[in-house]
Scaffold this motif. Structure first.
Motif, short mmCIF file in Angstrom:
data_model
loop_
_atom_site.label_atom_id
_atom_site.label_comp_id
_atom_site.label_asym_id
_atom_site.label_seq_id
_atom_site.Cartn_x
_atom_site.Cartn_y
_atom_site.Cartn_z
N MET A 113 0.69 -1.01 -0.08
CA MET A 113 0.07 -0.04 0.22
C MET A 113 0.83 1.23 -0.15
SD MET A 113 -2.71 1.25 2.91
CE MET A 113 -3.75 -0.31 2.76
N ASP A 114 0.51 2.13 -0.78
CA ASP A 114 1.18 3.48 -0.86
C ASP A 114 0.83 4.31 0.33
OD1 ASP A 114 2.49 5.79 -1.46
OD2 ASP A 114 1.44 6.42 -3.38
N ALA A 115 2.02 4.89 0.99
CA ALA A 115 1.76 5.24 2.19
C ALA A 115 1.33 7.16 1.92
CB ALA A 115 2.94 5.82 2.91
N THR A 116 1.32 7.56 0.86
CA THR A 116 1.02 8.93 0.71
C THR A 116 -0.28 9.34 1.28
OG1 THR A 116 2.24 8.62 -1.73
CG2 THR A 116 0.65 10.70 -1.15
N GLY A 117 -0.30 10.19 2.30
CA GLY A 117 -1.49 10.95 2.94
C GLY A 117 -2.27 9.84 3.76
N ASN A 118 -1.98 8.57 3.74
CA ASN A 118 -2.55 7.76 4.79
C ASN A 118 -2.38 8.01 6.38
OD1 ASN A 118 -3.32 6.07 2.60
ND2 ASN A 118 -2.01 4.33 3.00
N ILE A 119 -3.47 7.75 6.90
CA ILE A 119 -3.50 8.26 8.37
C ILE A 119 -3.83 6.74 9.11
CG2 ILE A 119 -4.76 9.57 10.21
CD1 ILE A 119 -5.63 11.08 7.39
N LEU A 120 -2.94 6.81 10.34
CA LEU A 120 -3.22 5.87 11.36
C LEU A 120 -4.32 6.46 12.37
CD1 LEU A 120 -2.88 3.20 13.12
CD2 LEU A 120 -0.79 4.17 14.06
N ALA A 121 -5.47 5.86 12.53
CA ALA A 121 -6.52 6.68 13.26
C ALA A 121 -6.71 5.74 14.41
CB ALA A 121 -7.83 6.62 12.33
N ILE A 122 -6.54 6.14 15.58
CA ILE A 122 -6.74 5.59 16.85
C ILE A 122 -7.79 6.11 17.77
CG2 ILE A 122 -5.64 5.10 18.92
CD1 ILE A 122 -2.80 5.19 17.38
N ASP A 123 -8.53 5.32 18.37
CA ASP A 123 -9.41 5.76 19.07
C ASP A 123 -9.14 4.93 20.62
OD1 ASP A 123 -12.29 6.59 20.34
OD2 ASP A 123 -13.06 4.91 19.54
N ILE A 124 -8.93 6.08 21.76
CA ILE A 124 -8.99 5.32 23.03
C ILE A 124 -10.08 5.80 23.66
CG2 ILE A 124 -7.49 5.95 25.08
CD1 ILE A 124 -5.13 7.06 23.21
N GLY A 125 -10.71 4.60 24.01
CA GLY A 125 -11.94 4.57 24.83
C GLY A 125 -11.84 3.98 26.28
N GLY A 126 -12.99 4.09 27.14
CA GLY A 126 -12.80 3.48 28.40
C GLY A 126 -13.03 2.10 28.52
N SER A 127 -13.43 1.22 27.47
CA SER A 127 -13.47 0.01 27.41
C SER A 127 -12.38 -0.71 26.36
CB SER A 127 -14.86 -0.48 26.88
OG SER A 127 -15.36 0.02 25.87
N HIS A 128 -12.18 0.00 25.27
CA HIS A 128 -11.04 -0.56 24.29
C HIS A 128 -10.47 0.71 23.65
CE1 HIS A 128 -14.31 -3.55 24.23
NE2 HIS A 128 -13.45 -4.38 24.15
N ILE A 129 -9.28 0.15 23.20
CA ILE A 129 -8.49 1.08 22.43
C ILE A 129 -8.23 0.43 20.90
CG2 ILE A 129 -6.10 2.11 22.16
CD1 ILE A 129 -5.84 1.92 25.32
N LYS A 130 -8.78 1.11 19.78
CA LYS A 130 -8.49 0.20 18.60
C LYS A 130 -8.02 1.40 17.43
CE LYS A 130 -13.53 1.76 17.80
NZ LYS A 130 -14.56 1.46 17.57
N GLY A 131 -7.55 0.72 16.47
CA GLY A 131 -6.97 1.62 15.29
C GLY A 131 -6.99 1.04 14.05
N THR A 132 -7.03 1.72 13.03
CA THR A 132 -7.00 1.45 11.87
C THR A 132 -6.22 2.43 10.88
OG1 THR A 132 -8.65 0.52 9.80
CG2 THR A 132 -9.19 2.69 11.14
N ILE A 133 -6.16 1.98 9.47
CA ILE A 133 -5.46 2.92 8.58
C ILE A 133 -6.63 3.38 7.55
CG2 ILE A 133 -3.79 3.01 6.54
CD1 ILE A 133 -2.44 2.61 8.96
N LEU A 134 -6.48 4.71 7.31
CA LEU A 134 -7.50 5.46 6.68
C LEU A 134 -6.86 6.17 5.47
CD1 LEU A 134 -9.36 7.69 9.28
CD2 LEU A 134 -9.86 5.39 8.53
N ASP A 135 -7.42 6.38 4.31
CA ASP A 135 -6.84 7.06 3.17
C ASP A 135 -7.03 8.46 3.45
OD1 ASP A 135 -9.27 7.71 2.22
OD2 ASP A 135 -9.06 6.20 0.61
N PRO A 136 -6.45 9.53 2.54
CA PRO A 136 -6.68 11.07 2.92
C PRO A 136 -8.14 11.43 3.11
CG PRO A 136 -4.98 10.66 1.30
CD PRO A 136 -5.66 9.40 1.63
N GLN A 137 -8.93 10.58 2.37
CA GLN A 137 -10.42 10.94 2.11
C GLN A 137 -11.43 10.20 3.28
OE1 GLN A 137 -8.81 9.80 -0.90
NE2 GLN A 137 -8.48 12.14 -0.89
N GLY A 138 -10.61 9.37 4.24
CA GLY A 138 -11.13 8.84 5.29
C GLY A 138 -11.89 7.39 4.99
#
Length: 245
Positions: free
Chosen positions: A1-26
């Motif tokens: 996968m090309d990294a151009t503009g990609n974003i590691l999106a992390i959500d820290i919550g009271g019960s879980h912490i999770k993450g995924t990769i988004l492209d620049p458009q989300g």
């Protein structure tokens, strides 16, 4: 996968912490990696999980982080659902940037979700019904400084978290909780006079009230684009980019 503009999106919550990769458009590029949030977790514990999430992910250039507490300029000031005694003026944005060697934008978790679901037109409010009560206030697509409305009194000395949070739902039951939500909606309409209200979070499916046409439900998947939209905002108010030291 090309990294151009990609974003590691992390959500820290009271019960879980999770993450995924988004492209620049989300658009989501990978499945979520998800870990249970340890009880009374410290910033060190959060960093350990963030490293595990980032490990073996496809290439990315930026990191967006949503955190369940009051955040300003990448610094956490409170975290009521993560044992706030461990979270007083913690530069979490900088610590994550240093750990991942990548620029980071850290905001309140409801702010990040809200950015993902609002239309970007007019005065909009997004709220999340989960462990606590999260809020994001947005005007014409720009986040306004975060308000910890969850800790404002709403009834008999109880704040919103105590009145309609997950513990209150379990204790009061769905019928009584829905009556409380009816009151909360009336208060929000009076206080904010919003153009549109968006309602999401883990307990939104328990909501059985008829709602007005300008109130819209959303799922956490709907809000995922917030991790990308965060990088379209200018550095203003509490939106700050932390770069690796």
């Amino acid at each position: 996968m090309d990294a151009t503009g990609n974003i590691l999106a992390i959500d820290i919550g009271g019960s879980h912490i999770k993450g995924t990769i988004l492209d620049p458009q989300g658009h989501q590029q990978t499945e979520y990696k998800k870990f249970v949030t340890p009880p009374q977790v410290t910033s060190g514990g959060v960093l350990d999980i963030v490293r595990q999430i980032a490990k073996d992910m496809p290439p990315y250039e930026k990191v967006s982080v949503g955190f369940p507490g009051y955040v300003r300029n990448g610094i956490v000031f409170t975290a009521p659902n993560l044992f706030t005694e461990h979270w007083k003026e913690i530069p979490l944005g900088q610590r994550i940037a240093d750990a991942l060697r990548t620029p980071v934008r850290l905001v309140n978790d409801a702010d990040q979700l809200g950015l993902g679901v609002v239309s970007g037109k007019g005065f909009e409010l997004a709220v999340t019904l989960g462990t606590g009560f999260g809020t994001a206030v947005v005007i014409d697509g720009y986040l306004l400084p975060h308000l910890e409305l969850a800790h404002h009194p709403i009834s008999k000395g109880r704040d919103y978290d105590a009145y309609i949070g997950a513990a209150a739902l379990e204790e009061a039951g769905k019928k009584k909780w829905n009556k409380r939500m009816e009151k909360v909606f009336k208060v929000l309409k009076t206080v904010f006079n919003y153009d549109r209200l968006y309602v999401g979070g883990g307990n939104v499916d328990k909501l059985k009230l008829p709602v007005e046409p300008n109130i819209h439900r959303f799922s956490n998947l709907d809000g995922i684009k917030g991790g990308a939209k965060l990088w379209l905002l200018e550095d203003r108010y509490h939106i700050t980019t932390n770069y690796p030291s």
